[in-house]
Design a protein around this motif. Structure first.
Motif, PDB file in Angstrom:
ATOM      1  N   GLU A  50      67.358 -33.337 -50.722  1.00 12.09           N
ATOM      2  CA  GLU A  50      67.374 -33.160 -52.179  1.00 12.09           C
ATOM      3  C   GLU A  50      67.934 -31.775 -52.502  1.00 12.09           C
ATOM      4  O   GLU A  50      67.798 -30.829 -51.721  1.00 12.09           O
ATOM      5  CB  GLU A  50      65.951 -33.286 -52.737  1.00 12.09           C
ATOM      6  CG  GLU A  50      65.310 -34.634 -52.495  1.00 12.09           C
ATOM      7  CD  GLU A  50      65.400 -35.546 -53.705  1.00 12.09           C
ATOM      8  OE1 GLU A  50      65.820 -35.079 -54.773  1.00 12.09           O
ATOM      9  OE2 GLU A  50      65.049 -36.723 -53.546  1.00 12.09           O
ATOM     10  N   PRO A  51      68.570 -31.637 -53.671  1.00  8.72           N
ATOM     11  CA  PRO A  51      69.070 -30.309 -54.047  1.00  8.72           C
ATOM     12  C   PRO A  51      67.927 -29.320 -54.232  1.00  8.72           C
ATOM     13  O   PRO A  51      66.869 -29.669 -54.770  1.00  8.72           O
ATOM     14  CB  PRO A  51      69.811 -30.561 -55.361  1.00  8.72           C
ATOM     15  CG  PRO A  51      69.326 -31.875 -55.859  1.00  8.72           C
ATOM     16  CD  PRO A  51      68.906 -32.661 -54.669  1.00  8.72           C
ATOM     17  N   LYS A  52      68.136 -28.106 -53.766  1.00 10.31           N
ATOM     18  CA  LYS A  52      67.119 -27.064 -53.937  1.00 10.31           C
ATOM     19  C   LYS A  52      67.178 -26.502 -55.354  1.00 10.31           C
ATOM     20  O   LYS A  52      66.187 -26.006 -55.881  1.00 10.31           O
ATOM     21  CB  LYS A  52      67.352 -25.949 -52.913  1.00 10.31           C
ATOM     22  CG  LYS A  52      67.191 -26.432 -51.475  1.00 10.31           C
ATOM     23  CD  LYS A  52      67.597 -25.350 -50.493  1.00 10.31           C
ATOM     24  CE  LYS A  52      67.616 -25.884 -49.070  1.00 10.31           C
ATOM     25  NZ  LYS A  52      68.170 -24.899 -48.125  1.00 10.31           N
ATOM     26  N   THR A  53      68.364 -26.570 -55.960  1.00  9.92           N
ATOM     27  CA  THR A  53      68.556 -26.148 -57.346  1.00  9.92           C
ATOM     28  C   THR A  53      68.751 -27.408 -58.178  1.00  9.92           C
ATOM     29  O   THR A  53      69.779 -28.074 -58.067  1.00  9.92           O
ATOM     30  CB  THR A  53      69.786 -25.233 -57.475  1.00  9.92           C
ATOM     31  OG1 THR A  53      69.660 -24.142 -56.564  1.00  9.92           O
ATOM     32  CG2 THR A  53      69.934 -24.708 -58.891  1.00  9.92           C
ATOM     33  N   LYS A  54      67.762 -27.754 -58.992  1.00 11.17           N
ATOM     34  CA  LYS A  54      67.821 -29.012 -59.745  1.00 11.17           C
ATOM     35  C   LYS A  54      68.550 -28.805 -61.083  1.00 11.17           C
ATOM     36  O   LYS A  54      68.222 -27.901 -61.852  1.00 11.17           O
ATOM     37  CB  LYS A  54      66.405 -29.549 -60.004  1.00 11.17           C
ATOM     38  CG  LYS A  54      65.711 -30.070 -58.736  1.00 11.17           C
ATOM     39  CD  LYS A  54      66.346 -31.364 -58.265  1.00 11.17           C
ATOM     40  CE  LYS A  54      65.708 -31.877 -56.972  1.00 11.17           C
ATOM     41  NZ  LYS A  54      64.420 -32.518 -57.149  1.00 11.17           N
ATOM     42  N   LEU A  55      69.531 -29.649 -61.331  1.00  7.83           N
ATOM     43  CA  LEU A  55      70.255 -29.666 -62.595  1.00  7.83           C
ATOM     44  C   LEU A  55      69.988 -31.007 -63.270  1.00  7.83           C
ATOM     45  O   LEU A  55      69.328 -31.878 -62.696  1.00  7.83           O
ATOM     46  CB  LEU A  55      71.757 -29.510 -62.330  1.00  7.83           C
ATOM     47  CG  LEU A  55      72.189 -28.318 -61.448  1.00  7.83           C
ATOM     48  CD1 LEU A  55      73.656 -28.425 -61.071  1.00  7.83           C
ATOM     49  CD2 LEU A  55      71.904 -26.999 -62.157  1.00  7.83           C
ATOM     50  N   ASP A  56      70.485 -31.195 -64.491  1.00 10.47           N
ATOM     51  CA  ASP A  56      70.362 -32.514 -65.126  1.00 10.47           C
ATOM     52  C   ASP A  56      71.010 -33.574 -64.244  1.00 10.47           C
ATOM     53  O   ASP A  56      70.475 -34.666 -64.046  1.00 10.47           O
ATOM     54  CB  ASP A  56      71.014 -32.514 -66.511  1.00 10.47           C
ATOM     55  CG  ASP A  56      70.208 -31.717 -67.517  1.00 10.47           C
ATOM     56  OD1 ASP A  56      69.014 -31.488 -67.254  1.00 10.47           O
ATOM     57  OD2 ASP A  56      70.776 -31.307 -68.545  1.00 10.47           O
ATOM     58  N   LYS A  57      72.197 -33.243 -63.738  1.00  8.65           N
ATOM     59  CA  LYS A  57      72.915 -34.093 -62.783  1.00  8.65           C
ATOM     60  C   LYS A  57      73.450 -33.185 -61.691  1.00  8.65           C
ATOM     61  O   LYS A  57      74.142 -32.199 -61.971  1.00  8.65           O
ATOM     62  CB  LYS A  57      74.089 -34.813 -63.461  1.00  8.65           C
ATOM     63  CG  LYS A  57      73.682 -35.778 -64.561  1.00  8.65           C
ATOM     64  CD  LYS A  57      73.359 -37.147 -64.002  1.00  8.65           C
ATOM     65  CE  LYS A  57      73.167 -38.164 -65.126  1.00  8.65           C
ATOM     66  NZ  LYS A  57      72.869 -39.513 -64.597  1.00  8.65           N
ATOM     67  N   ASN A  58      73.124 -33.517 -60.459  1.00  9.90           N
ATOM     68  CA  ASN A  58      73.581 -32.690 -59.344  1.00  9.90           C
ATOM     69  C   ASN A  58      74.761 -33.325 -58.618  1.00  9.90           C
ATOM     70  O   ASN A  58      74.855 -34.550 -58.539  1.00  9.90           O
ATOM     71  CB  ASN A  58      72.446 -32.484 -58.341  1.00  9.90           C
ATOM     72  CG  ASN A  58      71.415 -31.483 -58.819  1.00  9.90           C
ATOM     73  OD1 ASN A  58      70.601 -31.790 -59.684  1.00  9.90           O
ATOM     74  ND2 ASN A  58      71.441 -30.292 -58.253  1.00  9.90           N
ATOM     75  N   PRO A  59      75.657 -32.492 -58.065  1.00 13.30           N
ATOM     76  CA  PRO A  59      76.762 -33.042 -57.286  1.00 13.30           C
ATOM     77  C   PRO A  59      76.263 -33.623 -55.963  1.00 13.30           C
ATOM     78  O   PRO A  59      75.142 -33.325 -55.517  1.00 13.30           O
ATOM     79  CB  PRO A  59      77.679 -31.836 -57.057  1.00 13.30           C
ATOM     80  CG  PRO A  59      76.774 -30.651 -57.154  1.00 13.30           C
ATOM     81  CD  PRO A  59      75.718 -31.026 -58.156  1.00 13.30           C
ATOM     82  N   LEU A  60      77.091 -34.447 -55.345  1.00  8.54           N
ATOM     83  CA  LEU A  60      76.746 -35.131 -54.101  1.00  8.54           C
ATOM     84  C   LEU A  60      77.780 -34.842 -53.025  1.00  8.54           C
ATOM     85  O   LEU A  60      78.986 -34.859 -53.300  1.00  8.54           O
ATOM     86  CB  LEU A  60      76.698 -36.649 -54.345  1.00  8.54           C
ATOM     87  CG  LEU A  60      76.699 -37.566 -53.106  1.00  8.54           C
ATOM     88  CD1 LEU A  60      75.407 -37.428 -52.317  1.00  8.54           C
ATOM     89  CD2 LEU A  60      76.937 -39.021 -53.510  1.00  8.54           C
ATOM     90  N   ILE A  61      77.293 -34.590 -51.810  1.00  6.25           N
ATOM     91  CA  ILE A  61      78.142 -34.629 -50.612  1.00  6.25           C
ATOM     92  C   ILE A  61      77.626 -35.776 -49.757  1.00  6.25           C
ATOM     93  O   ILE A  61      76.469 -35.776 -49.328  1.00  6.25           O
ATOM     94  CB  ILE A  61      78.097 -33.317 -49.811  1.00  6.25           C
ATOM     95  CG1 ILE A  61      78.583 -32.131 -50.658  1.00  6.25           C
ATOM     96  CG2 ILE A  61      78.956 -33.437 -48.549  1.00  6.25           C
ATOM     97  CD1 ILE A  61      78.449 -30.788 -49.966  1.00  6.25           C
TER      98      ILE A  61
END
Length: 219
Positions: free
Chosen positions: A11-22
């Protein structure tokens, strides 16, 4: 939730409304844990998801498509299986976006070897789905791309591709041929070589990570 492919997720450590994906795509005979070792070193705001290929080779090994040998030890890829995996991964991306708060306009593919070959096929067949491709130790094979892919809009697609100069599995010449292939499609591509075999040198990792981060800064 049950999705089309088995996977590992950071999971992203920095949460945004929508996070980018790799999305990580491993090579032939490997599994989803292989490239996932990169996850801790990749930028904090990304979902890092590593998919397991669908064809079970036993003992924890998987493939996106079969590689067969004839009596003279010539290698042949199963293009039908490759196209099926191409479409399966494209569907999997849609499923991930439906189930996680992922930014659909910022999806990157990071593939090694067979995973790199498929990353090209997915991105060139569906450039509206993919922003960045990091293709390590692979090459572009237009036999497994969708019909008329040349007519797609590649203006928002970026590719970083690299290869070892002494690669004993996929000849470096195959990767070099991908450079004019991408240039003819007017795709923004960066190519680098490293004095290694069929693997990822530490400098290769830092180079593609910096390429990814720099795009984030300028975009």
């Amino acid at each position: 939730m049950i999705l089309s492919l088995e996977y590992l997720i950071r999971e992203p450590k920095t949460k945004l409304d929508k996070n980018p994906l790799i999305l990580l795509l491993h090579g032939y005979g490997s599994n989803e844990a292989d490239l996932f070792s990169f996850a801790s070193e990749l930028p904090d705001e990304y979902y890092i998801i590593s998919a397991r290929a669908p064809y079970d080779l036993q003992y924890g090994s998987y493939a996106w498509y079969a590689i067969n040998f004839d009596a003279d030890q010539n290698k042949f890829s199963d293009h039908d299986q490759a196209r099926e995996s191409r479409d399966l991964i494209a569907k999997f991306i849609d499923e991930l976006i439906a189930n996680y708060p992922i930014d659909a306009s910022n999806v990157s593919l990071l593939g090694f070897s067979q995973g790199a070959i498929l990353s090209y096929a997915i991105a060139l067949s569906h450039p509206e789905k993919i922003k960045n491709v990091i293709a390590l130790s692979g090459y572009a094979n237009d036999d497994i791309m969708e019909t008329n892919y040349q007519n797609n809009d590649f203006s928002n697609l970026r590719i970083f591709h690299s290869h070892g100069t002494v690669d004993q599995v996929i000849p470096v010449e195959w990767a070099r041929k991908t450079c004019p292939f991408l240039k003819n499609l007017n795709i923004d591509a960066t190519y680098k070589e490293y004095p290694v075999g069929h693997g990822v040198a530490p400098q290769n990792f830092y180079d593609f990570r910096n390429w990814l981060i720099n795009d984030k800064i300028v975009s």
